[in-house]
Design an enzyme around this catalytic site. Sequence first.
Site, PDB file in Angstrom:
ATOM      1  N   HIS A  31       0.843  -1.212   0.000  1.00 22.27           N
ATOM      2  CA  HIS A  31       0.000   0.000   0.000  1.00 22.27           C
ATOM      3  C   HIS A  31       0.866   1.245   0.000  1.00 22.27           C
ATOM      4  O   HIS A  31       1.977   1.263   0.537  1.00 22.27           O
ATOM      5  CB  HIS A  31      -0.979   0.001   1.179  1.00 22.27           C
ATOM      6  CG  HIS A  31      -0.363   0.004   2.537  1.00 22.27           C
ATOM      7  ND1 HIS A  31      -0.020   1.162   3.196  1.00 22.27           N
ATOM      8  CD2 HIS A  31      -0.043  -1.011   3.385  1.00 22.27           C
ATOM      9  CE1 HIS A  31       0.477   0.865   4.393  1.00 22.27           C
ATOM     10  NE2 HIS A  31       0.486  -0.451   4.534  1.00 22.27           N
ATOM     11  N   ASP A  70      -0.079   4.399   1.161  1.00 21.23           N
ATOM     12  CA  ASP A  70      -0.285   5.401   2.220  1.00 21.23           C
ATOM     13  C   ASP A  70       0.514   5.056   3.467  1.00 21.23           C
ATOM     14  O   ASP A  70       0.809   3.894   3.742  1.00 21.23           O
ATOM     15  CB  ASP A  70      -1.766   5.538   2.571  1.00 21.23           C
ATOM     16  CG  ASP A  70      -2.358   4.281   3.186  1.00 21.23           C
ATOM     17  OD1 ASP A  70      -2.142   3.189   2.619  1.00 21.23           O
ATOM     18  OD2 ASP A  70      -3.020   4.364   4.234  1.00 21.23           O
ATOM     19  N   ASP A  99       6.351   1.363   6.454  1.00 18.62           N
ATOM     20  CA  ASP A  99       5.056   0.695   6.299  1.00 18.62           C
ATOM     21  C   ASP A  99       4.146   1.665   5.534  1.00 18.62           C
ATOM     22  O   ASP A  99       3.576   2.584   6.123  1.00 18.62           O
ATOM     23  CB  ASP A  99       4.471   0.384   7.677  1.00 18.62           C
ATOM     24  CG  ASP A  99       3.064  -0.180   7.625  1.00 18.62           C
ATOM     25  OD1 ASP A  99       2.626  -0.605   6.543  1.00 18.62           O
ATOM     26  OD2 ASP A  99       2.396  -0.163   8.669  1.00 18.62           O
ATOM     27  N   GLU A 155      -4.823   1.836   3.211  1.00 17.29           N
ATOM     28  CA  GLU A 155      -4.739   0.625   4.040  1.00 17.29           C
ATOM     29  C   GLU A 155      -4.838   0.965   5.516  1.00 17.29           C
ATOM     30  O   GLU A 155      -5.466   0.234   6.297  1.00 17.29           O
ATOM     31  CB  GLU A 155      -3.430  -0.109   3.748  1.00 17.29           C
ATOM     32  CG  GLU A 155      -3.332  -1.509   4.346  1.00 17.29           C
ATOM     33  CD  GLU A 155      -2.741  -1.535   5.755  1.00 17.29           C
ATOM     34  OE1 GLU A 155      -2.761  -2.602   6.394  1.00 17.29           O
ATOM     35  OE2 GLU A 155      -2.247  -0.483   6.214  1.00 17.29           O
ATOM     36  N   GLU A 156      -4.209   2.068   5.897  1.00 25.12           N
ATOM     37  CA  GLU A 156      -4.134   2.431   7.310  1.00 25.12           C
ATOM     38  C   GLU A 156      -5.451   2.983   7.856  1.00 25.12           C
ATOM     39  O   GLU A 156      -5.596   3.186   9.058  1.00 25.12           O
ATOM     40  CB  GLU A 156      -3.024   3.468   7.531  1.00 25.12           C
ATOM     41  CG  GLU A 156      -1.638   3.027   7.068  1.00 25.12           C
ATOM     42  CD  GLU A 156      -1.022   1.952   7.944  1.00 25.12           C
ATOM     43  OE1 GLU A 156      -1.680   1.519   8.914  1.00 25.12           O
ATOM     44  OE2 GLU A 156       0.123   1.548   7.660  1.00 25.12           O
ATOM     45  N   ASP A 205       4.052  -6.285   3.112  1.00 26.04           N
ATOM     46  CA  ASP A 205       3.603  -5.359   4.157  1.00 26.04           C
ATOM     47  C   ASP A 205       3.843  -5.881   5.571  1.00 26.04           C
ATOM     48  O   ASP A 205       3.273  -5.378   6.524  1.00 26.04           O
ATOM     49  CB  ASP A 205       2.111  -5.052   3.955  1.00 26.04           C
ATOM     50  CG  ASP A 205       1.630  -3.905   4.827  1.00 26.04           C
ATOM     51  OD1 ASP A 205       2.470  -3.090   5.249  1.00 26.04           O
ATOM     52  OD2 ASP A 205       0.414  -3.826   5.093  1.00 26.04           O
ATOM     53  N   HIS A 234       4.542   3.758  12.917  1.00 31.15           N
ATOM     54  CA  HIS A 234       3.454   4.699  13.178  1.00 31.15           C
ATOM     55  C   HIS A 234       3.806   5.722  14.251  1.00 31.15           C
ATOM     56  O   HIS A 234       2.933   6.392  14.770  1.00 31.15           O
ATOM     57  CB  HIS A 234       2.146   3.983  13.532  1.00 31.15           C
ATOM     58  CG  HIS A 234       1.685   3.010  12.488  1.00 31.15           C
ATOM     59  ND1 HIS A 234       0.666   2.105  12.709  1.00 31.15           N
ATOM     60  CD2 HIS A 234       2.104   2.791  11.219  1.00 31.15           C
ATOM     61  CE1 HIS A 234       0.483   1.369  11.622  1.00 31.15           C
ATOM     62  NE2 HIS A 234       1.344   1.764  10.707  1.00 31.15           N
TER      63      HIS A 234
END
Length: 478
Positions: free
Chosen positions: A76, A78, A115, A145-146, A169, A452
Amino acid sequence: MGVLSNLEPKEVFGYFEEICGIPHGSGNTQAISDYLVKFAMDHKLRFRQDEAGNVVIFKPATEGYENADTVMLQGHMDMVAEQDPDCTKDMMTEGLDLFVDGDLVGARGTTLGGDDGIAVAMELAILASHEAEHPDLECVFTVGEEIGMVGARALDTSDLKAKYMLNLDSEADGIFTVSCAGAARVVVRFSGGRETLAGKALKLTVGGLAGGHSGEEIHKGRANADIVLGRAMFEISRKTELRLVEASGGTKDNAIPRESSAIIAVSDVKAAEEAVSELNHNLGNEYRVTDSGVWVKLEPAEAEAGFSRELSERIVCFMFTVPNGVQVMSADVEGLVQTSTNLGQIYTEEDSVYFSFLTRSSVNSQRDETVERIEALAAALGGEAEVGSAYSAWEYKADSKLRDTMIEAYKALNGREPKVEALHAGLECGILSGKMPGLDAVSIGPDLTDIHTPRERLHIESTGRIYKLTIETLKRLR
């Protein structure tokens, strides 16, 4: 010269640095989506871009692989855009400030987006390569995705022919993920008019619980504050008449609630206090390991109207008997929770009380069965259930050519066997497997730490190992 220009593999880190120069937080991915389109055009590769922003780039098989089955590479585009309080960067419009510290790559003051920017970079490196040997490739780049895997949900797979999917991922080198849970959200509503209360109004509160993620930590046997609240009201109702005024608990349906409370009215306060005292004793014993700080308390409250005794009894019965927690353990993967459900939120609006559940399973039929049990109980007690946000499980494949091929490739490259795991959480692999029945999939990725958060770091040597594994796997899928 770029900050990452001396790192190996050069082609991967070169594309990764380009990606990091493009703002691509969740919901802000049009620029990187257009970047991928330009890449495909520059390399004269067939592509498509959909309204959601997903991009698929196709590359024909190299010589000798024309008759091999098509392979999908997927990640992904994003990232979670977080920054330190004193960081002045505008992550909507500015790229990242990268640095190298030994074997680590990071970004100053912000998340790095390893990620899943590293998956995008690896796919681009393979698409641009003139040396890599491979079957027909379908490189899928999804958005959002997030924030609920919205891109994968929106992706049209009708023109995709892949038999194998290599998802890039994961966040730990040496671990192959081969299954994940699908999920469905269920909201149950009980409604009824209010009546003038008789008796004494009290606030009943449950607290001191550890909580946790309803997928990653559901197997730890921690108490659910919403469920404990239902148990407390049931125990009180056995000793004295109870009327419910309102209830609330939890903040998200994918989190195990740590606190929950209700306003109730009882005819015998002393009897209610005795029930709570006995319950506190029992809970302290039952959860002395997982939730040693658990407590239930009663305190005075004010209320003039509440639900009828009959409706209160039905709601309390529902809270006391509804399925919650681990339902089935996997027989295929040791230690894996196969099916669970979590009462994540309770809230009251006007004359209705709502209960929000997240049910997970790596077997679609068991997910559906658990949802149906909640629906059946709600219906029997006069409630209404609505099911939404359902997505497919990525079911464990006992006979997987891709998994076996990758294990042998990993052993040949690294001299040791990888660890094969399954997750009791949702991945894009589940959504795509649900859209493409029979898809043989494995998820891998390099070591990432503190994802994150502004402390996120990508391991350089691990990135090289994963890229080599991807290239070697494609070579062996002749």
